[in-house]
Design an enzyme around this catalytic site. Sequence first.
Site, PDB file in Angstrom:
ATOM      1  N   HIS A  96     -15.927 -11.485   2.569  1.00  0.00           N
ATOM      2  CA  HIS A  96     -14.602 -10.995   2.953  1.00  0.00           C
ATOM      3  C   HIS A  96     -14.376  -9.629   2.336  1.00  0.00           C
ATOM      4  O   HIS A  96     -14.982  -9.273   1.319  1.00  0.00           O
ATOM      5  CB  HIS A  96     -13.497 -11.972   2.540  1.00  0.00           C
ATOM      6  CG  HIS A  96     -13.174 -11.968   1.064  1.00  0.00           C
ATOM      7  ND1 HIS A  96     -12.246 -11.121   0.506  1.00  0.00           N
ATOM      8  CD2 HIS A  96     -13.673 -12.695   0.039  1.00  0.00           C
ATOM      9  CE1 HIS A  96     -12.167 -11.336  -0.797  1.00  0.00           C
ATOM     10  NE2 HIS A  96     -13.031 -12.279  -1.113  1.00  0.00           N
ATOM     11  N   CYS A  97     -13.493  -8.856   2.978  1.00  0.00           N
ATOM     12  CA  CYS A  97     -13.054  -7.581   2.428  1.00  0.00           C
ATOM     13  C   CYS A  97     -11.579  -7.728   2.071  1.00  0.00           C
ATOM     14  O   CYS A  97     -11.115  -8.822   1.776  1.00  0.00           O
ATOM     15  CB  CYS A  97     -13.311  -6.439   3.408  1.00  0.00           C
ATOM     16  SG  CYS A  97     -12.459  -6.614   4.992  1.00  0.00           S
ATOM     17  N   MET A  98     -10.821  -6.647   2.131  1.00  0.00           N
ATOM     18  CA  MET A  98      -9.416  -6.716   1.729  1.00  0.00           C
ATOM     19  C   MET A  98      -8.578  -7.564   2.678  1.00  0.00           C
ATOM     20  O   MET A  98      -7.629  -8.211   2.261  1.00  0.00           O
ATOM     21  CB  MET A  98      -8.831  -5.303   1.669  1.00  0.00           C
ATOM     22  CG  MET A  98      -9.398  -4.443   0.552  1.00  0.00           C
ATOM     23  SD  MET A  98      -8.952  -5.033  -1.082  1.00  0.00           S
ATOM     24  CE  MET A  98      -7.198  -4.672  -1.090  1.00  0.00           C
TER      25      MET A  98
ATOM     26  N   ARG B 134     -10.192  -9.107   5.921  1.00  0.00           N
ATOM     27  CA  ARG B 134     -10.944  -9.806   6.962  1.00  0.00           C
ATOM     28  C   ARG B 134     -11.948 -10.792   6.377  1.00  0.00           C
ATOM     29  O   ARG B 134     -12.618 -10.509   5.392  1.00  0.00           O
ATOM     30  CB  ARG B 134     -11.709  -8.798   7.838  1.00  0.00           C
ATOM     31  CG  ARG B 134     -10.829  -7.718   8.429  1.00  0.00           C
ATOM     32  CD  ARG B 134     -11.646  -6.772   9.297  1.00  0.00           C
ATOM     33  NE  ARG B 134     -10.846  -5.636   9.726  1.00  0.00           N
ATOM     34  CZ  ARG B 134     -11.243  -4.726  10.604  1.00  0.00           C
ATOM     35  NH1 ARG B 134     -12.447  -4.813  11.144  1.00  0.00           N
ATOM     36  NH2 ARG B 134     -10.447  -3.721  10.946  1.00  0.00           N
TER      37      ARG B 134
END
Length: 559
Positions: free
Chosen positions: A28-30, A32
């Site tokens: 995961h990113c910030m 998504r």
Amino acid sequence: MRTTPHSATAAAILPLVGGAANVTSVAHCMTRLRLGLADRSLVDEDALRALPAVLGVVDDDTYQIVLGPGTVAKVTPEFKTLVASEAAAARPTAAPTTAEASANATPVTTEAPATTLPTTAGAPATAAPATAETAAAAAEPGGTEAARLAARGAALKAAQRQRHATPVRLLLRRIANIFVPLIPALIGCGVIAGVNGLLLNLGWLPSLTPALAAVASGFMALIAVFVGHHTAKEFGGTPILGGAVAAVIVYAGVAKVTVFGTTLTPGQGGVLGALAAALLGTYVEKWCRTWVPDTLDVLVTPTLTVLLTGLVTLYGLMYAAGAATSAIGTAATWLLSTTGVFAGLILGGLFLPLVMLGLHQALIPLHTTLIEQQGYTVLLPVLAMAGAGQVGAALAVYVRLRHDHSLRTTIRSALPAGLLGVGEPLIYGVSLPLGRPFLTACAGGAAGGAFVGLFSMLGDRIGSTAIGPSGWALFPLLAGSGGLLPSVAIYAGGLLTGYAVGFGATYFFGSFGVVGGVCEAERTDIAAPADPAPPTRTAAPAGTADPHAPNDPEGNRTL
């Protein structure tokens, strides 16, 4: 086991992406959840988009589900736990034989799929074929039309992913994957640095500010080591060796080394030098493993990797990366001080498309380099204006579409995140589906960026001491050449400009007779009227207006 909203979201998502057997990687990113999927034709995208917690879906090198900040960090561990538990539950079950598989309609899920995606985030995605059932149905003359359309849709999506998988885009994504895990630490240290700067300016708590300075600066002093670790991990090397060769850059003893008649300084080259050193170390390590005997590998390979890469870093990469870092800082300063309005117009106007494509994270190395060199990044406040234009456009849509309760509900739920600089919920839930409001939001971002750029030309440069936050959340991180209060005033003026232009452009120029390319008659959220008998109409006298002519402005719905 107690069920939480985040575990419920993870449980709802998993079957819609093909189950645990179809998931090859989870990250995961910030905002998504990024999934590697073996067969993307198993995804029920319509049902996935309909989940209340899902703000949007991006089908790219990884399958990206937009959940929003905070939420994604809590859903991802739950999702990983579900995948692991399902995989463990399926492990004791014996897989059907080939003959049994061919005799049954159910595919064998314990076998590796025909085409699997790489588990390394950012690696090139391989187009996944349609399922065997879909392909067979499409190939048979008697196959259903739905199956043929599904196969065609899968082929078009695969071709689109292949067109987008250019070497440059894939490289940018891999670089972004190196820096995204560092963002939480950058945010935390940046906020502490901002608070410490405020205390210093006010003269408060003089005994505490040195301690706060140490806490805020510790991570930045060693960020090169973390970059080296993640670079080696991303490109298939041993992460700790990547961190070891990058640590050479920040070691205080490099001040005793002279290169080209110039004495090196600790940290010279910064994150760019660390990235280059770790990448070189990864290739040296792989080269060593091709010829070093297995019995000596554990001794020879790490030694040669650190020695050869360390020497090249000292006598080449630090000098070159230092020059590149200085050039980036000089270019950014010149760009905004000389062509501020034009630069702000372009940067603010084009940032939303970068966010939509997920390429905005490739700018993280530039931001980090500027923070290392100047103490703040002058680019982030300009780019943040794109979010202001998005908020203004969403407010205009909310005002104009008074009768679209579903869309207005979406805007109300996504607007708080938009005000805090998280634009994806508004992008995927409002402006992008409608079409033209996405362009008018870009216009608002361009106007806000031009406003900030204008003051840079006048000598009042502003920047952010950390990356990650945007919108209103960026206020605690602001710094600039004129001090805190002028920086806050300029940034606030840019936000208001972006809000106003985004609203006005959408309100006056976002009107058209179709909604997001779909005619009124095709809208599924508008109840179709019954088929009454055609009314009896009398011809209007010549030269008079027809009293039966439609004059309801909502008949040709705006936006």
